[in-house]
Design a protein around this motif. Structure first.
Motif, PDB file in Angstrom:
ATOM      1  N   TYR A  28       0.967  -1.441  -0.129  1.00 29.65           N
ATOM      2  CA  TYR A  28      -0.293   0.157  -0.222  1.00 29.65           C
ATOM      3  C   TYR A  28       1.294   1.009  -0.482  1.00 29.65           C
ATOM      4  O   TYR A  28       1.417   1.887   1.126  1.00 29.65           O
ATOM      5  CB  TYR A  28      -0.738   0.129   0.865  1.00 29.65           C
ATOM      6  CG  TYR A  28      -1.888   1.264   1.403  1.00 29.65           C
ATOM      7  CD1 TYR A  28      -2.955   0.856   0.272  1.00 29.65           C
ATOM      8  CD2 TYR A  28      -1.948   2.092   2.005  1.00 29.65           C
ATOM      9  CE1 TYR A  28      -3.816   1.901   0.255  1.00 29.65           C
ATOM     10  CE2 TYR A  28      -2.710   3.248   2.564  1.00 29.65           C
ATOM     11  CZ  TYR A  28      -4.123   2.673   0.926  1.00 29.65           C
ATOM     12  OH  TYR A  28      -4.990   3.878   1.077  1.00 29.65           O
ATOM     13  N   PRO A  41      -2.573   1.415  -3.826  1.00 26.42           N
ATOM     14  CA  PRO A  41      -1.792  -0.593  -4.433  1.00 26.42           C
ATOM     15  C   PRO A  41      -0.787  -0.561  -5.484  1.00 26.42           C
ATOM     16  O   PRO A  41      -0.564   0.541  -6.350  1.00 26.42           O
ATOM     17  CB  PRO A  41      -2.751  -1.546  -5.022  1.00 26.42           C
ATOM     18  CG  PRO A  41      -4.523  -0.956  -4.535  1.00 26.42           C
ATOM     19  CD  PRO A  41      -3.605   1.009  -4.710  1.00 26.42           C
ATOM     20  N   PHE A  72      -6.060  -2.790   5.184  1.00 24.60           N
ATOM     21  CA  PHE A  72      -6.522  -1.984   3.585  1.00 24.60           C
ATOM     22  C   PHE A  72      -6.980  -2.879   2.953  1.00 24.60           C
ATOM     23  O   PHE A  72      -7.286  -2.343   1.578  1.00 24.60           O
ATOM     24  CB  PHE A  72      -5.177  -1.193   3.036  1.00 24.60           C
ATOM     25  CG  PHE A  72      -4.491  -0.184   4.371  1.00 24.60           C
ATOM     26  CD1 PHE A  72      -5.887   0.993   4.269  1.00 24.60           C
ATOM     27  CD2 PHE A  72      -3.213  -0.366   4.408  1.00 24.60           C
ATOM     28  CE1 PHE A  72      -4.964   2.099   4.770  1.00 24.60           C
ATOM     29  CE2 PHE A  72      -2.575   1.242   4.993  1.00 24.60           C
ATOM     30  CZ  PHE A  72      -3.905   1.649   5.720  1.00 24.60           C
ATOM     31  N   PHE A  73      -6.836  -4.114   2.337  1.00 19.85           N
ATOM     32  CA  PHE A  73      -6.852  -5.377   1.481  1.00 19.85           C
ATOM     33  C   PHE A  73      -7.635  -6.190   1.992  1.00 19.85           C
ATOM     34  O   PHE A  73      -7.596  -6.682   3.778  1.00 19.85           O
ATOM     35  CB  PHE A  73      -5.412  -6.210   0.849  1.00 19.85           C
ATOM     36  CG  PHE A  73      -4.677  -4.986   0.385  1.00 19.85           C
ATOM     37  CD1 PHE A  73      -5.284  -4.395  -0.528  1.00 19.85           C
ATOM     38  CD2 PHE A  73      -3.578  -4.425   1.032  1.00 19.85           C
ATOM     39  CE1 PHE A  73      -4.369  -3.450  -0.998  1.00 19.85           C
ATOM     40  CE2 PHE A  73      -2.786  -3.476  -0.153  1.00 19.85           C
ATOM     41  CZ  PHE A  73      -3.005  -3.088  -0.927  1.00 19.85           C
ATOM     42  N   GLU A  74      -8.973  -7.371   1.263  1.00 18.72           N
ATOM     43  CA  GLU A  74      -9.348  -8.051   2.071  1.00 18.72           C
ATOM     44  C   GLU A  74      -8.769  -9.467   1.672  1.00 18.72           C
ATOM     45  O   GLU A  74      -7.278  -9.386   1.370  1.00 18.72           O
ATOM     46  CB  GLU A  74     -10.232  -8.422   0.658  1.00 18.72           C
ATOM     47  CG  GLU A  74     -11.255  -7.737   0.002  1.00 18.72           C
ATOM     48  CD  GLU A  74     -12.657  -7.527  -0.678  1.00 18.72           C
ATOM     49  OE1 GLU A  74     -12.872  -8.616  -0.631  1.00 18.72           O
ATOM     50  OE2 GLU A  74     -12.401  -6.239  -0.916  1.00 18.72           O
ATOM     51  N   LEU A  77      -7.832 -12.113  -2.741  1.00 16.82           N
ATOM     52  CA  LEU A  77      -7.602 -10.893  -3.751  1.00 16.82           C
ATOM     53  C   LEU A  77      -6.872 -12.138  -4.604  1.00 16.82           C
ATOM     54  O   LEU A  77      -6.721 -13.031  -4.845  1.00 16.82           O
ATOM     55  CB  LEU A  77      -5.750 -10.123  -3.313  1.00 16.82           C
ATOM     56  CG  LEU A  77      -6.672  -9.250  -1.954  1.00 16.82           C
ATOM     57  CD1 LEU A  77      -4.775  -8.399  -1.344  1.00 16.82           C
ATOM     58  CD2 LEU A  77      -6.975  -8.352  -2.133  1.00 16.82           C
ATOM     59  N   ASP A  91      -8.020  -6.676  -7.543  1.00 18.11           N
ATOM     60  CA  ASP A  91      -9.586  -7.091  -7.189  1.00 18.11           C
ATOM     61  C   ASP A  91      -9.657  -8.332  -5.417  1.00 18.11           C
ATOM     62  O   ASP A  91      -8.833  -8.451  -5.813  1.00 18.11           O
ATOM     63  CB  ASP A  91     -10.146  -7.699  -8.141  1.00 18.11           C
ATOM     64  CG  ASP A  91     -10.463  -7.285  -9.176  1.00 18.11           C
ATOM     65  OD1 ASP A  91     -11.472  -5.908  -9.829  1.00 18.11           O
ATOM     66  OD2 ASP A  91      -9.602  -7.453 -10.747  1.00 18.11           O
ATOM     67  N   GLY A  92     -10.660  -7.625  -5.199  1.00 20.85           N
ATOM     68  CA  GLY A  92     -11.381  -8.218  -3.856  1.00 20.85           C
ATOM     69  C   GLY A  92     -12.405  -8.758  -4.589  1.00 20.85           C
ATOM     70  O   GLY A  92     -12.953  -8.691  -5.527  1.00 20.85           O
ATOM     71  N   GLN A  95     -14.861  -5.267  -3.847  1.00 24.50           N
ATOM     72  CA  GLN A  95     -14.061  -4.407  -4.508  1.00 24.50           C
ATOM     73  C   GLN A  95     -13.548  -4.536  -5.412  1.00 24.50           C
ATOM     74  O   GLN A  95     -12.492  -5.387  -5.590  1.00 24.50           O
ATOM     75  CB  GLN A  95     -13.620  -3.310  -3.092  1.00 24.50           C
ATOM     76  CG  GLN A  95     -12.045  -4.342  -2.697  1.00 24.50           C
ATOM     77  CD  GLN A  95     -12.290  -2.753  -1.799  1.00 24.50           C
ATOM     78  OE1 GLN A  95     -12.802  -1.270  -1.848  1.00 24.50           O
ATOM     79  NE2 GLN A  95     -12.029  -2.976   0.164  1.00 24.50           N
ATOM     80  N   TYR A  97      -9.813  -2.601  -6.356  1.00 29.37           N
ATOM     81  CA  TYR A  97      -8.674  -1.708  -6.028  1.00 29.37           C
ATOM     82  C   TYR A  97      -7.973  -1.134  -6.900  1.00 29.37           C
ATOM     83  O   TYR A  97      -8.256   0.472  -6.472  1.00 29.37           O
ATOM     84  CB  TYR A  97      -7.809  -2.711  -5.275  1.00 29.37           C
ATOM     85  CG  TYR A  97      -8.348  -3.304  -4.157  1.00 29.37           C
ATOM     86  CD1 TYR A  97      -8.640  -2.823  -3.313  1.00 29.37           C
ATOM     87  CD2 TYR A  97      -8.795  -4.897  -3.739  1.00 29.37           C
ATOM     88  CE1 TYR A  97      -9.149  -3.036  -1.766  1.00 29.37           C
ATOM     89  CE2 TYR A  97      -9.020  -5.454  -2.858  1.00 29.37           C
ATOM     90  CZ  TYR A  97      -8.756  -4.701  -1.867  1.00 29.37           C
ATOM     91  OH  TYR A  97      -9.223  -5.114  -0.006  1.00 29.37           O
ATOM     92  N   LYS A  98      -7.756  -1.254  -7.883  1.00 34.41           N
ATOM     93  CA  LYS A  98      -6.866  -0.266  -8.474  1.00 34.41           C
ATOM     94  C   LYS A  98      -6.980  -1.253 -10.256  1.00 34.41           C
ATOM     95  O   LYS A  98      -6.210  -2.516 -10.740  1.00 34.41           O
ATOM     96  CB  LYS A  98      -5.606   0.131  -8.365  1.00 34.41           C
ATOM     97  CG  LYS A  98      -4.420   1.396  -9.407  1.00 34.41           C
ATOM     98  CD  LYS A  98      -3.636   1.306  -8.179  1.00 34.41           C
ATOM     99  CE  LYS A  98      -2.785   2.255  -9.210  1.00 34.41           C
ATOM    100  NZ  LYS A  98      -3.389   2.883  -9.984  1.00 34.41           N
TER     101      LYS A  98
END
Length: 107
Positions: A28, A41, A72-74, A77, A91-92, A95, A97-98
């Motif tokens: 992060y 990320p 900050f992350f699931e 991933l 991705d999670g 959501q 992410y980037k």
């Protein structure tokens, strides 16, 4: 934590690693983002894990993440590769992410 790669991501990572040993980190990145809570990320190739890194499950490559940044992350991933641009998408399950993430070689 677990990270899954699609076939394009595996191919791009393999090409980046080449014959030189290395491991992967999900970070992060807060550099030039204003404060520790504002970041993006990023993916890195490193020679060894950081002092506070913990391993992530992956069937192909050794992945690491800083235990303080893991919040900050699931837990699960997915990294997808985009072969035409040589970038990645993170991705999670709940959501996105980037996208357009570059793999930075810091070995």
């Amino acid at each position: 934590m677990k990270v899954t790669l699609n076939p394009a991501a595996e191919k791009l990572i393999s090409a980046s690693l080449g014959e030189t040993p290395g491991m992967l980190r999900i970070v992060y990145d807060t550099e030039n983002c204003g404060c520790g809570m504002s970041g993006v990320p990023a993916l890195q190739i490193v020679s060894k894990p950081g002092d506070y890194d913990i391993p992530m499950e992956n069937d192909v490559y050794p992945f690491w993440i800083d235990k303080m940044q893991a919040v900050f992350f699931e837990e699960e991933l997915t990294i997808s590769g985009e072969e035409t641009t040589g970038t990645f998408r993170l991705d999670g399950k709940s959501q996105f992410y980037k996208s357009n993430i570059r793999l930075i070689d810091q070995r």
